[in-house]
Motif scaffolding. Structure first.
Motif, short mmCIF file in Angstrom:
data_model
loop_
_atom_site.label_atom_id
_atom_site.label_comp_id
_atom_site.label_asym_id
_atom_site.label_seq_id
_atom_site.Cartn_x
_atom_site.Cartn_y
_atom_site.Cartn_z
N SER A 157 0.84 -1.19 0.00
CA SER A 157 0.00 0.00 0.00
C SER A 157 0.88 1.24 0.00
O SER A 157 1.97 1.24 0.60
N ALA A 158 0.41 2.30 -0.66
CA ALA A 158 1.17 3.54 -0.68
C ALA A 158 1.37 4.12 0.71
O ALA A 158 2.35 4.84 0.96
N LYS A 159 0.49 3.80 1.65
CA LYS A 159 0.62 4.33 3.00
C LYS A 159 1.78 3.70 3.77
O LYS A 159 2.11 4.14 4.87
N VAL A 178 1.70 14.00 -5.67
CA VAL A 178 2.39 13.19 -4.67
C VAL A 178 2.68 13.99 -3.41
O VAL A 178 2.45 13.52 -2.29
N ALA A 179 3.16 15.22 -3.57
CA ALA A 179 3.46 16.06 -2.41
C ALA A 179 2.21 16.31 -1.58
O ALA A 179 2.24 16.22 -0.33
N GLU A 180 1.10 16.60 -2.23
CA GLU A 180 -0.15 16.86 -1.50
C GLU A 180 -0.66 15.59 -0.81
O GLU A 180 -1.17 15.65 0.30
N TRP A 181 -0.52 14.44 -1.48
CA TRP A 181 -1.01 13.19 -0.90
C TRP A 181 -0.22 12.81 0.36
O TRP A 181 -0.80 12.44 1.38
N PHE A 182 1.11 12.93 0.29
CA PHE A 182 1.92 12.61 1.46
C PHE A 182 1.60 13.56 2.61
O PHE A 182 1.49 13.14 3.76
#
Length: 353
Positions: A157-159, A178-182
């Motif tokens: 999982s990306a998490k 990607v920056a916003e998701w992290f």
């Protein structure tokens, strides 16, 4: 008549025709059929007609979208989108020169007129339309950002990527996604940014990053091209990324032609019109089919082209399903959101009337 003025114009026209034939492989038949055309009301279309060549900006590095085959011919969904527009505008899908562009150069190339059309895995965003003087004429693919990792990393999982180094392609919306998701998930990451697709994937394969984030479509194609690399595509999708054909603002007639060429490819699929049966369907008593294929009405005239514009695109390139099956199905990509709306997807064509 002023022969001193006429001779330079004739010499210029001859040079343009010779350059087009050498660069684009203009068929002899197409050259013989050239006649002066009345102004279309579109500066871009008039320029395309004058040179008998569509200049189309593509990636040139994206499997399934735009990548030269073993003969050097550009193949993919984006490449075929360019060909369909050439068929609609010029009557011949072969009259395209593909211009490979980096993410950093793509918008400048379109703004400056280096290309007539940009079909380069480019996402439709508010900023690009509001600030760059560009318009998304047609969405040819609904995508989303995904991550690929080495299978032996034990990541499912990306998490689980907290603290990871992530390979990114410079100048793309993926960087922001990607920056916003992290940040939204209270996770840390280190971006490793590269200028080109080949450089990015080489860095990932060499272990310089723990994961690579890119469009899910491209990641799937990349993984398929590396069967022995032991790669896993994580199930997470970050946001929605509609991509397609972009044009410059200020040329509404060209925007119309590109948009409705895309609509015609979808309308043909909806109506069961293919490259093989388009001539037969043109003789159908169905008024909608007759309009689509130019047997009645003046839809082409309204766009500044021949009434056979849509028929030329479908006959020479195929409907949307044919283009998909030729370019993306071999990569194992499910159509998903790119199915017709009648089949649960997001693709549909407004009425062609």
């Amino acid at each position: 008549m002023n022969h001193k003025r006429l001779l330079p114009r004739l010499a210029t026209a001859a040079a343009v025709l010779m350059a087009s034939a050498l660069a684009g492989g203009v068929p002899a038949q197409a050259q013989q059929q050239q006649r002066p055309a009345a102004p279309s009301g579109s500066p871009t279309l008039d320029a395309v007609r004058e040179r008998r060549l569509l200049l189309c900006g593509v990636s040139g590095e994206s499997p399934g979208f735009s990548l030269p085959d073993s003969r050097g011919e550009m193949q993919g969904l984006d490449a075929d989108t360019c060909r369909a527009v050439a068929a609609a505008a010029l009557g011949d899908a072969k009259l395209v020169r593909f211009v490979p562009l980096s993410p950093q150069a793509r918008f400048t190339a379109l703004q400056s007129g280096e290309v007539d059309l940009l079909v380069r895995n480019t996402s439709w965003t508010l900023t690009r339309e509001a600030s760059l003087g560009l318009l998304m004429a047609w969405i040819n693919f609904h995508d989303g950002t995904a991550f690929v990792v080495k299978s032996d990393a034990g990541v499912s999982s990306a998490k689980q990527l907290d603290g990871a180094t992530v390979c990114l392609l410079q100048g793309t919306s993926t960087e922001l996604d990607v920056a916003e998701w992290f940040r939204a998930n209270n996770l840390r990451f280190t971006p490793a940014v590269f200028g080109g697709v080949s450089e990015t994937q080489a860095a990932f394969l060499a272990g310089r990053c723990d994961a690579w984030a890119n469009d899910a479509s491209y990641i799937a194609a990349f993984r398929a091209s590396q069967p022995n690399a032991g790669l896993s595509l994580l199930p997470d999708r970050i946001g929605s990324e509609p991509v397609g054909a972009m044009v410059r603002k200020g040329d509404d007639r060209w925007f119309d032609l590109v948009r409705w060429t895309g609509a015609a490819l979808l309308a043909a699929e909806q109506a069961g019109v293919t490259s093989a049966n388009a001539d037969e369907k043109r003789r159908s008593p169905d008024p909608a089919l007759q309009r689509l294929l130019g047997a009645q009405g003046d839809l082409g005239k309204a766009l500044g082209v021949d009434n056979a514009w849509a028929s030329n695109a479908v006959k020479q390139v195929g409907n949307y399903a044919e283009i998909w099956d030729r370019n993306l199905a071999p990569l194992g990509l499910d159509r998903g959101a790119n199915r017709l709306a009648s089949q649960g997807g997001l693709m549909w064509a407004p009425p062609l009337r």
